[in-house]
Motif scaffolding. Structure first.
Motif, short mmCIF file in Angstrom:
data_model
loop_
_atom_site.label_atom_id
_atom_site.label_comp_id
_atom_site.label_asym_id
_atom_site.label_seq_id
_atom_site.Cartn_x
_atom_site.Cartn_y
_atom_site.Cartn_z
N GLY B 92 0.81 -1.21 0.00
CA GLY B 92 0.00 0.00 0.00
C GLY B 92 0.85 1.26 0.00
N LEU B 93 2.07 1.14 0.52
CA LEU B 93 2.96 2.30 0.61
C LEU B 93 3.38 2.84 -0.74
CD1 LEU B 93 5.75 2.17 3.23
CD2 LEU B 93 3.95 3.81 2.93
N LEU B 94 3.36 2.01 -1.78
CA LEU B 94 3.71 2.54 -3.09
C LEU B 94 2.52 3.22 -3.73
CD1 LEU B 94 6.06 -0.03 -4.79
CD2 LEU B 94 6.58 2.19 -3.87
N GLY B 95 1.44 3.36 -2.97
CA GLY B 95 0.27 4.02 -3.53
C GLY B 95 -0.53 3.13 -4.46
N ILE B 96 -0.20 1.84 -4.46
CA ILE B 96 -0.86 0.94 -5.42
C ILE B 96 -2.35 0.80 -5.14
CG2 ILE B 96 -1.01 -1.49 -6.06
CD1 ILE B 96 2.08 -1.46 -5.95
N ASN B 97 -2.68 0.52 -3.87
CA ASN B 97 -4.10 0.39 -3.54
C ASN B 97 -4.83 1.68 -3.83
OD1 ASN B 97 -3.14 -1.95 -2.54
ND2 ASN B 97 -3.50 -1.46 -0.39
N ALA B 98 -4.23 2.78 -3.41
CA ALA B 98 -4.91 4.06 -3.55
C ALA B 98 -5.10 4.43 -5.02
CB ALA B 98 -4.13 5.15 -2.82
N GLY B 99 -4.06 4.20 -5.83
CA GLY B 99 -4.17 4.53 -7.24
C GLY B 99 -5.22 3.69 -7.93
N ALA B 100 -5.24 2.39 -7.60
CA ALA B 100 -6.24 1.51 -8.20
C ALA B 100 -7.64 1.93 -7.77
CB ALA B 100 -5.97 0.07 -7.80
#
Lengths: 333, 332
Positions: B92-100
């Motif tokens: 989640g720290l790479l922004g993956i969840n948020a971006g998706a």
């Protein structure tokens, strides 16, 4: 010496910004009041409705926003310093989700919710504190006490568990109640009367005085556990007491403002980038940044729209994150 | 020598558990089938039998999907924890969840009739964009993607995208639709998705296994790594690219499932020690175990309704995690 000047300038600018946003905030809302009218009101002249809107609704809301922003920032700062982890925030100790469960149970079970204005925040506070005590209890071990990493990991794990329980509960909620709870969780300042401030103030004053009196101890955490120990600081004890103070600060704030997670996370990191690691500098600066950021977010939210309530926690992140990235790139550390 | 024996035993047990769970998952569900039907569906497939059709076209891809996704999320958590040197890190720290989630919110808001395959594509893009932003910010500094900068940039970017999606969701009134996504559901995994995205996950997992001795180096300080003649930047970069592939795909398939990535690597370390050569395979197996189990519980506990399986994961995983964390003799 230069650090002192830098700090004073920053604080001065922030105070001016806070005052400016407070004035703008005072004048925006469903009933717009012109700046000169509000000046008149402050002098004691003006219509009855106007003075009611200003004095009984908007002013306490502004005051609460400033206080809560300050408290959340300080709480986050204490947690990050005592655990030496820049990702730490009080919301990782289950404070938000614990309060959320309590609020949800309250809404689902209690029919006559308007009976007492303080019932909901009190429930939220109790929920927040109980869930944190559980986190503490599970991360305590006889031989080593509470170590920073174990506490953070247990906290993250348990607050995930609380959130799951909360989602299970949401299935049983009616859509309106669901909407209320979700907005509450995303952070909305809703306790807007002077009584709430009176309720907040004693907790805040006690915890803040305590934390500020421990600035030196907080500095020693930066040196690492062993060095600090050799300086004669009882780290285990100090850590638990300081975290407890932070938890109370955050718990009380959350009970009135809902789960605003980002402030406690971002402002201490900002303050450190700007002014360095000394707590006599970074604590007060992160507090001031927290107040300003929350007030700014609330003001912007009111200016965008007075009818759809965009949770203030959402705006905090939208405004705060880009600025944080800017500081991150610019600073040399 | 003794520890090697113990390790092989642990791996065997984890494999056996996985095998059993896979069989049970194929058999049990809202539609009851007998063991014989399962056997026939696998070895003598008869497309006219509706029970066999359910097993082959719905359950098997779903179960395989759960397995791959569990492994992928768990390994990307382990990678993030190594790269950032922070035990609280996960993909989640790479922004993956948020971006998706951000892309998905836009899809739900503006193109509500879009097909699942297309929304998956969009969320992969969203995951890529925010991971790219995090990379960009942390490489703007001279210090070769230092762990702290990565953590901080990741926090900021993911908070930003999460906030925007929440804001859009409030304005467009689609909170309850997204809530299910946020807690994950595997129901949508189809053969089409599996054959398109599965190979990527498998390749990335193999790459991670072969770089596991380099991952051990990441726990050293930057200077010591350099003095060993290794290029830190390339190790970090390769690890992060694997994270983007592994968890970007998983998240777009099943939603922002928390905890697998956070908890499983720690459980694996409690069991096998800190050598990544052992930690990575164990993480793969345990991640698959937990996800398949959680999916099985999610669809059998309250049929025909499905409980969001992210909830089951934390209900099952968290107590186990806390038990292990408190067990005597471990170092956290």
């Amino acid at each position: 010496m230069t650090k002192k000047i830098k700090l004073t300038t920053w604080l001065l600018v922030l105070v001016i910004l806070i005052v400016v946003s407070a004035i703008i905030n005072l004048n925006t809302g469903e009933m717009s009041i012109k700046p000169n009218e509000s000046m008149n009101l402050l002098m004691g002249q003006g219509t009855y409705t106007q003075s009611m809107v200003i004095f009984d609704f908007r002013m306490p809301r502004i005051a609460i926003t400033i206080l809560v922003g300050f408290a959340l920032a300080i709480a986050g700062n204490v947690l990050q310093s005592t655990t030496q982890n820049p990702m730490a925030d009080t919301s990782f100790l289950g404070i938000n989700s614990g309060a959320g469960i309590a609020v949800m149970l309250f809404i689902a079970l209690v029919k006559n919710q308007d009976a007492n204005l303080f019932l909901l925040p009190t429930m939220a506070l109790i929920g927040a504190l109980i869930s944190t005590v559980i986190v503490f209890a599970f991360s305590y071990k006889k031989e080593t006490g509470i170590t920073a990493n174990r506490m953070l990991l247990t906290g993250v794990a348990l607050s995930g568990l609380y959130s799951s329980i909360m989602v299970l509960l949401t299935i049983k909620l009616s859509p309106q109640n669901y909407q209320f709870v979700m907005n509450w969780l995303a952070g909305s300042i809703w306790g807007t009367s002077w009584e709430f401030i009176l309720m907040l103030l004693p907790w805040f004053v006690i915890c803040l005085i305590f934390i500020f009196s421990k600035m030196r101890v907080l500095d020693t955490f930066n040196l690492g556990d062993e060095v600090a120990q050799s300086l004669g600081v009882n780290l285990k004890r100090e850590r638990i007491i300081l975290i407890a103070a932070a938890v109370i600060l955050a718990g009380v704030s959350v009970s009135i403002s809902g789960g605003i997670g980002f402030i406690g996370l971002i402002t201490p990191n900002l303050a450190r980038r700007v002014i360095g690691f000394k707590h006599s500098h970074q604590l007060i600066l992160s507090g001031a940044l927290g107040s300003f950021l929350l007030l700014l977010a609330d003001t912007v939210g009111k200016m965008i729209s007075t009818t759809t309530e965009i949770p203030v926690g959402v705006l905090v992140a939208i405004i705060g994150a880009p600025y944080f990235v800017y500081i991150l790139i610019k600073s040399n550390k | 020598m003794k520890s090697n024996l113990r390790y092989s035993l642990q791996i065997t047990v984890a494999l056996l558990v996985l095998f059993l769970l896979l069989l049970m998952s194929v058999r049990y569900g809202s539609n009851q089938t007998s063991a014989g039907t399962v056997f026939n569906a696998i070895f003598h497939y008869d497309p006219k039998d509706i029970d066999q059709r359910i097993i082959v076209s719905i359950r098997i891809p779903r179960v395989l999907g759960a397995m791959l996704i569990g492994a992928a999320l768990a390994v990307s958590g382990a990678l993030m924890q190594s790269v950032t040197k922070n035990p609280m890190a996960d993909s989640g720290l790479l922004g993956i969840n948020a971006g998706a989630a951000f892309m998905l919110t836009l899809c739900f808001t503006f193109f509500p009739k879009m097909s699942t395959l297309n929304t998956t594509a969009f969320s992969v893009i969203g995951a890529g964009i925010s991971a790219g932003l995090v990379f960009l910010i942390s490489s703007l500094k001279k210090s070769q993607m230092s762990p702290t900068i990565l953590v901080l940039a990741g926090m900021a970017i993911s908070a930003f995208f999460t906030a925007i999606s929440e804001g859009v969701a409030v304005v467009a009134n689609l909170k309850q639709d997204l809530a299910f996504w946020h807690f994950g559901g595997i129901s949508a995994v189809s053969w089409a998705q599996l054959t398109r995205l599965g190979p990527w996950i498998i390749i990335a997992l193999i790459v991670v296994y072969f770089m596991s001795s380099n991952l051990n180096l990441l726990s050293l300080s930057d200077d010591s790594i350099k003095s060993l003649g290794k290029n830190i930047l390339s190790i970090r970069l390769l690890a992060l690219v694997c994270v983007v592939i592994l968890s970007g795909i998983s998240v777009s398939l099943v939603g922002a499932v928390a905890f697998v990535g956070l908890i499983i690597p720690h459980i694996a370390k409690f069991l096998v020690g800190t050598d990544n050569k052992k930690v990575i395979p164990m993480t793969v197996l345990l991640g698959a175990d937990l996800t398949v189990l959680a999916d099985l519980i999610a669809r059998t506990i309250d049929p025909p309704r499905e409980t969001p399986f992210g909830i089951i994961i934390s209900l099952v995983g968290v107590p186990f995690f806390i038990y292990l964390a408190r067990r005597d003799g471990n170092q956290i």
